[in-house]
Write a protein that holds these residues in place. Sequence first.
Motif, PDB file in Angstrom:
ATOM      1  N   TYR A   7       0.848  -1.201   0.000  1.00 29.54           N
ATOM      2  CA  TYR A   7       0.000   0.000   0.000  1.00 29.54           C
ATOM      3  C   TYR A   7       0.886   1.254   0.000  1.00 29.54           C
ATOM      4  CZ  TYR A   7      -3.661  -3.292   1.344  1.00 29.54           C
ATOM      5  OH  TYR A   7      -4.538  -4.353   1.374  1.00 29.54           O
ATOM      6  N   SER A  30      -0.258  -6.804   8.404  1.00 28.89           N
ATOM      7  CA  SER A  30      -1.119  -7.307   9.483  1.00 28.89           C
ATOM      8  C   SER A  30      -0.801  -6.704  10.838  1.00 28.89           C
ATOM      9  CB  SER A  30      -0.999  -8.826   9.568  1.00 28.89           C
ATOM     10  OG  SER A  30       0.351  -9.201   9.817  1.00 28.89           O
ATOM     11  N   HIS A  32      -0.728  -4.730  14.270  1.00 28.65           N
ATOM     12  CA  HIS A  32      -1.742  -4.174  15.172  1.00 28.65           C
ATOM     13  C   HIS A  32      -1.181  -3.004  15.982  1.00 28.65           C
ATOM     14  CE1 HIS A  32      -4.898  -7.225  14.616  1.00 28.65           C
ATOM     15  NE2 HIS A  32      -3.892  -8.073  14.455  1.00 28.65           N
ATOM     16  N   GLU A  47      -4.230   4.815  14.231  1.00 28.30           N
ATOM     17  CA  GLU A  47      -4.892   3.630  13.691  1.00 28.30           C
ATOM     18  C   GLU A  47      -3.821   2.589  13.401  1.00 28.30           C
ATOM     19  OE1 GLU A  47      -8.640   3.169  10.687  1.00 28.30           O
ATOM     20  OE2 GLU A  47      -6.917   4.296   9.955  1.00 28.30           O
ATOM     21  N   LEU A  50      -3.384  -2.570   9.872  1.00 28.75           N
ATOM     22  CA  LEU A  50      -4.425  -3.503   9.459  1.00 28.75           C
ATOM     23  C   LEU A  50      -5.761  -2.791   9.310  1.00 28.75           C
ATOM     24  CD1 LEU A  50      -5.104  -6.442   8.816  1.00 28.75           C
ATOM     25  CD2 LEU A  50      -5.591  -6.794  11.250  1.00 28.75           C
ATOM     26  N   GLN A  51      -6.082  -1.880  10.243  1.00 27.99           N
ATOM     27  CA  GLN A  51      -7.317  -1.104  10.136  1.00 27.99           C
ATOM     28  C   GLN A  51      -7.260  -0.154   8.936  1.00 27.99           C
ATOM     29  OE1 GLN A  51      -7.106   0.604  14.114  1.00 27.99           O
ATOM     30  NE2 GLN A  51      -9.017  -0.392  14.662  1.00 27.99           N
ATOM     31  N   ARG A  52      -6.082   0.443   8.718  1.00 31.11           N
ATOM     32  CA  ARG A  52      -5.967   1.461   7.674  1.00 31.11           C
ATOM     33  C   ARG A  52      -6.217   0.899   6.279  1.00 31.11           C
ATOM     34  NH1 ARG A  52      -7.220   5.053   5.536  1.00 31.11           N
ATOM     35  NH2 ARG A  52      -6.140   6.917   4.824  1.00 31.11           N
ATOM     36  N   CYS A  53      -5.805  -0.345   6.046  1.00 35.42           N
ATOM     37  CA  CYS A  53      -5.960  -0.910   4.704  1.00 35.42           C
ATOM     38  C   CYS A  53      -7.214  -1.773   4.569  1.00 35.42           C
ATOM     39  CB  CYS A  53      -4.724  -1.736   4.325  1.00 35.42           C
ATOM     40  SG  CYS A  53      -4.456  -3.205   5.342  1.00 35.42           S
ATOM     41  N   SER A  54      -8.046  -1.809   5.599  1.00 36.27           N
ATOM     42  CA  SER A  54      -9.252  -2.636   5.535  1.00 36.27           C
ATOM     43  C   SER A  54     -10.296  -2.007   4.614  1.00 36.27           C
ATOM     44  CB  SER A  54      -9.853  -2.811   6.930  1.00 36.27           C
ATOM     45  OG  SER A  54     -10.349  -1.580   7.407  1.00 36.27           O
ATOM     46  N   PRO A  55     -11.060  -2.819   3.899  1.00 33.35           N
ATOM     47  CA  PRO A  55     -12.113  -2.280   3.003  1.00 33.35           C
ATOM     48  C   PRO A  55     -13.414  -2.018   3.751  1.00 33.35           C
ATOM     49  CG  PRO A  55     -11.970  -4.644   2.732  1.00 33.35           C
ATOM     50  CD  PRO A  55     -10.920  -4.279   3.755  1.00 33.35           C
ATOM     51  N   ALA A  56     -13.362  -1.155   4.772  1.00 30.79           N
ATOM     52  CA  ALA A  56     -14.546  -0.876   5.577  1.00 30.79           C
ATOM     53  C   ALA A  56     -15.657  -0.263   4.716  1.00 30.79           C
ATOM     54  CB  ALA A  56     -14.184   0.063   6.725  1.00 30.79           C
ATOM     55  N   VAL A  63     -10.002   2.520  -0.505  1.00 29.61           N
ATOM     56  CA  VAL A  63      -9.205   2.082   0.640  1.00 29.61           C
ATOM     57  C   VAL A  63      -8.416   3.243   1.234  1.00 29.61           C
ATOM     58  CG1 VAL A  63      -7.363   0.521   1.390  1.00 29.61           C
ATOM     59  CG2 VAL A  63      -9.046  -0.260  -0.269  1.00 29.61           C
TER      60      VAL A  63
END
Length: 429
Positions: A7, A30, A32, A47, A50-56, A63
């Motif tokens: 990323y 990955s 944390h 953040e 792992l949270q930053r690259c998640s497709p929320a 992303v």
Amino acid sequence: MRFKDKYPELFRQLDPARNSGIDLDSIPVSSHEMLWWRCPVGHQWRETPLQRCSPAMWKNGDVDACLYCVAPGCLVYSCGHRSFRSSESTFRVLAHPCAKCEITEHVRLILDAVDDSAGAAVALLDADPYYARFCAQASEIVEWWDEIFPLVEAYFVRMVSVYVAIAVVEHRPELSYPTSSLLGACMLRILAALPHSVRDELHSAVPDDAGDFRRTHLPGRHNSEIGWSLKKLGFDILDTPLDDDVERRLQFCEQQRFSATGEQPPIDLHGRHYPPFAHLPRDRERGASSELRGFRSKQLPPRIPAVRVTLGESSPADTDDPLGRTHLGYHRDLTPHELWERARGVWKLRADHVAASTIALVVHDKTVVLVASITGLTIHRGGLAILGEPIPDHPLIGTPDPLHTPSPLAHGVIDGEGVLDQESKCARA
């Protein structure tokens, strides 16, 4: 895979200044670890990668989207954790940590107080009839009781110390669980480590209302999350190696029947968290108390309570300034003592927060420019001024503000991992 490689656009949003001391190039996807980010328009937040690259869902397929720019219904806590609220249309930045971080900090305070609670735990055991009955009956039933008694007593004191520490931290007038239930839970744990041949007979000495130490919970009238946080911080509630220790001690005693000169087999106790007993003014006639000096208490990282004040640029002071100053605010040409005189007051800080802190952080442009000791305070016009001396070579000078909150004033606890708890208060008087 490295976050930098997968990323690259998000990697460029990592804030090098606020993440100083961290090897960002080697951070995995990955991870944390809480890191500081800055979006192209300047928003800053904490953040994990792992949270930053998640497709929320709130990112709507992008992303790289910034939480602040998209502005979903969200609460952002000072610890960096978030809570999404579908009922809200915007985000709110809160000055306090989330519930999990608060309970973790609460448990850290409990573990800090455990060592000092050992004396009170021993005194409680000495005065308790259930404990006396259990030990007296065990001395008649268990053949090698005198030899294993140091392990047994260490376990009792370890668990009772936790409850004494809980009472101290939570300002309880008594333990959070009836003494008979607490000691009964300890007795059941000891019975599980003893040979089967003595368990049934010794079980009659266990109180009828005995509690139960579960794998992640302490019995008692308190927040059950305390148990989970204790496990997270390395305090083993069940103390599972206890049965192995007792078994190996009994095996050694059996071997001594045939070898008068045999040496005791090594028992590795370095990872255990029993309280040290050498400092307690108590003569133990039964059990080799000297062996308890081999048990090490849990060592927590150093923790520094602090208050933080934020300075703007240098400007003239009011003509009636209570500290007699002509100018306030930051200027790079000031000496540490001159800067401290401008920074130490007058602030609408809570007096108990100042009294509980050991250092004061002076921040300008989100960077620590001065650290001072705290020796007292004085009251002025509804605010207060801090008494103390600057510490010119403190390692925090020049680093990003560790108590980062929207408010210019904050109180919190700092350790090697960053901010554990913090509270922001009112603006300057």
